[in-house]
Design a protein around this motif. Structure first.
Motif, short mmCIF file in Angstrom:
data_model
loop_
_atom_site.label_atom_id
_atom_site.label_comp_id
_atom_site.label_asym_id
_atom_site.label_seq_id
_atom_site.Cartn_x
_atom_site.Cartn_y
_atom_site.Cartn_z
N SER A 109 35.51 28.92 -3.34
CA SER A 109 34.87 28.09 -2.63
C SER A 109 34.23 28.59 -1.22
CB SER A 109 35.80 26.74 -2.34
OG SER A 109 34.89 25.96 -1.70
N GLY B 244 26.34 38.70 4.38
CA GLY B 244 25.34 38.01 4.95
C GLY B 244 24.35 38.81 5.77
N ALA C 190 23.31 33.17 -6.27
CA ALA C 190 23.80 32.25 -7.55
C ALA C 190 25.29 32.83 -7.91
CB ALA C 190 22.91 32.51 -8.58
N TYR C 191 26.12 31.91 -8.10
CA TYR C 191 27.70 32.33 -8.26
C TYR C 191 27.75 32.55 -9.75
CZ TYR C 191 32.62 32.10 -8.45
OH TYR C 191 34.11 32.36 -8.68
N TYR D 64 23.22 37.73 -6.54
CA TYR D 64 24.09 36.90 -7.42
C TYR D 64 25.52 37.53 -6.82
CZ TYR D 64 20.44 36.57 -10.54
OH TYR D 64 19.07 36.54 -11.09
N TYR E 77 22.04 40.47 3.45
CA TYR E 77 21.00 39.61 2.72
C TYR E 77 19.86 39.22 4.25
CZ TYR E 77 18.37 35.25 1.26
OH TYR E 77 17.45 34.69 0.89
N GLN F 266 31.47 30.86 -2.24
CA GLN F 266 30.11 29.99 -2.64
C GLN F 266 29.57 29.37 -1.39
OE1 GLN F 266 30.70 28.07 -6.59
NE2 GLN F 266 32.72 28.85 -6.29
N ASP F 267 30.53 28.95 -0.48
CA ASP F 267 29.95 28.11 0.36
C ASP F 267 28.92 28.95 1.50
OD1 ASP F 267 30.85 25.88 -0.62
OD2 ASP F 267 32.68 25.69 0.85
N ARG F 268 29.51 30.20 1.89
CA ARG F 268 28.99 31.01 2.54
C ARG F 268 27.92 32.04 2.12
NH1 ARG F 268 32.02 31.00 7.53
NH2 ARG F 268 31.19 33.37 8.06
N MET F 269 27.63 31.79 0.87
CA MET F 269 26.59 32.70 0.43
C MET F 269 25.64 31.91 -0.47
SD MET F 269 28.80 35.97 -1.03
CE MET F 269 27.45 36.83 -1.34
N PRO F 270 25.07 30.83 0.17
CA PRO F 270 24.04 29.89 -0.54
C PRO F 270 22.96 30.75 -1.09
CG PRO F 270 23.96 29.72 1.88
CD PRO F 270 24.90 30.62 1.70
N TYR F 271 22.57 31.94 -0.69
CA TYR F 271 21.56 32.75 -1.18
C TYR F 271 21.71 33.37 -2.54
CZ TYR F 271 24.26 35.96 1.25
OH TYR F 271 25.54 36.86 1.65
#
Length: 365
Positions: A163, A121, A173-174, A136, A124, A166-171
Motif C-alpha cells: 500500500s 520518486g 501503474a502497479y 510501472y 521519476y 502504491q500510494d507514494r508512486m502514483p506515476y
C-alpha cells in the motif's frame, strides 16, 4: 577410580583446547567463507593508536571468531542443538518450514520503504517527467510472505508495504504478481525464485505493460548441485537443489552487454556455474548496468528495468517483447548519475524490487 576418570576428562579437554589454540595460530587465515558467502576478517594491523582506542581489540575479536579452526563444524553443532535440543524456532534468523529455509523479515520498516519510494520518486521527477515514458512498479514477495504468518513466525505487514509503495508512486501503474506465485516457485535453500517457475509472473508483467510474450521455452539444468545462501547461514546439511534455466531461439540470439566489466555475451553466463554462487548464471548476477538486445524484435520498443537480484532471472523472459532492455541496479549506480549513462525517451520503465530490499533500502543510492 572417579578421580582417575576426572583426570582423564581434564586431560582430554586440555588437549583439545591446546590443539585448537595451536591450530588457530599456525593455520593460514582463510579469505572467504563459501558456506556463508562472505569475506572473513583478517588479522588487524597493529598500532599503539589502535590499541588505545580499542579498535585493535575489536577487530582482533572478529578475526578470532572468523578464523577459528573447525568453525563450520561448530556452527553446525550449534544449529542442531538450537533446532533439535532447545527447540528454537530459528537459528541465526533462519527458520525451516515445509522443507524451505527462510529468513525472518520483521518488523516492517516504514522509514526504509519510504526511502525506497523517495529514491524511485527522484528518478521519476528528474529523468522521466515529460519524457513520454510509461512507468510501472511490481514487488516480489520474499518467502516469508508464504511461510511466516501461517506457521507462527513473526513477519512484516506485507499488505501495508504494498500500500505504501502504491500510494507514494502514483506515476507508476502497479502490477500485482503475488497471485501468480507460491512457495514452490522459490529455491528451498536460497532467497531467489526459480526461473522455470515464474513464467506466469513474467507473463503477468508483460501483459501489464502491453508487451508481447512467449511461453515456449526449452528447460535445461546445470549439472553442478546448487546450495543456496541459506544453506550456509542455517549451518545445516540441507539437501542440494538443481538450477534450471529457460531458453529458446529468441533468447539464444540476444546480445548482453555488461558495462561494468566491458564484456559482451549471451543471456546466461555459464562461467558463473562453477563459481561461488551458480545463481549468477542469470545475467552474471549483481551488475550496475547491462543491456539485452533482441535482434528478433522489430517493434522498436525499449524497457528500462530498475531491479535487484530477482530481476536477473526474469529479465530474459521479458526481453522477448522488446528490442532492447536496459537493467539498472541502483544499489551500485547512483541515481544522480543516471543521465550520464542513459537517455530517457519513450521507453517503458519498470521498478521491480523484492520486499526484502525495500525493507532494507539503505542499499539504494
Amino acid at each position: 577410580m572417579k578421580e582417575y576418570r576426572d583426570r582423564i576428562c581434564i586431560a582430554i579437554v586440555g588437549l583439545v583446547f591446546a590443539s585448537l589454540v595451536f591450530a588457530a595460530w599456525v593455520l593460514p587465515p582463510k579469505e572467504f567463507s563459501d558456506s556463508e558467502r562472505r569475506k572473513l576478517a583478517q588479522f588487524p594491523e597493529f598500532s599503539l593508536a589502535a590499541v588505545r582506542d580499542g579498535s585493535f581489540v575489536e577487530k582482533f575479536e572478529r578475526y578470532a571468531q572468523d578464523q577459528f579452526p573447525m568453525r563450520d563444524t561448530f556452527r553446525t553443532v550449534k544449529a542442531f542443538l538450537a533446532y533439535d535440543m532447545y527447540r528454537q524456532l530459528d537459528n541465526n534468523g533462519i527458520y525451516l518450514q515445509d522443507g524451505y529455509a527462510a529468513k525472518l523479515e520483521y518488523p516492517l520498516d516504514e522509514d526504509s520503504v519510504h526511502h525506497a519510494a523517495d529514491r524511485f520518486g527522484y528518478i521519476y521527477e528528474n529523468f522521466l517527467v515529460d519524457k513520454n515514458v510509461k512507468a510501472y512498479v511490481s514487488i516480489v514477495p520474499d518467502k516469508g510472505y508464504f511461510l511466516a504468518g501461517k506457521n507462527g513466525y513473526l513477519g512484516m505487514d506485507y499488505e501495508k508495504l504494498f500500500s505504501i509503495m502504491q500510494d507514494r508512486m502514483p506515476y507508476a501503474a502497479y502490477i500485482d504478481i503475488c497471485g501468480t506465485l507460491d512457495i514452490s516457485d522459490y529455491y528451498r535453500t536460497d532467497t531467489h525464485w526459480r526461473q522455470e517457475r515464474i513464467v506466469d509472473a513474467a507473463e503477468k508483467i508483460a501483459a501489464g505493460m502491453g508487451s508481447a510474450f512467449s511461453v515456449k521455452y526449452i528447460q535445461r539444468a546445470l549439472e553442478r548441485p546448487f546450495y543456496g545462501v541459506y544453506y550456509g547461514q542455517s549451518s545445516l546439511p540441507l539437501p542440494a537443489e538443481t538450477i534450471y534455466y529457460l531458453t529458446n531461439d529468441v533468447l539464444d540470439g540476444c546480445k548482453v552487454t555488461n558495462y561494468e566489466e566491458g564484456t559482451v555475451g549471451g543471456i546466461y553466463d555459464m562461467d558463473k556455474a562453477a563459481g561461488r554462487d551458480p545463481y549468477e548464471i542469470f545475467l552474471s548476477g549483481a551488475r550496475s548496468l547491462m543491456t539485452i538486445e533482441n535482434p528478433d524484435c522489430e517493434n522498436g520498443r525499449e524497457l528500462i528495468l530498475f531491479r535487484d537480484s530477482f530481476g536477473s532471472s526474469i529479465a530474459p523472459l521479458l526481453a522477448e517483447g522488446y528490442a532492447k532492455v536496459t537493467l539498472v541496479d541502483i544499489r551500485y549506480l547512483r541515481v544522480d548519475y543516471l543521465d550520464k549513462f542513459l537517455t530517457f525517451d519513450g521507453q517503458d520503465v519498470l521498478f521491480l524490487f523484492s520486499t526484502s530490499v525495500l525493507n532494507h533500502s539503505e542499499t539504494l543510492t
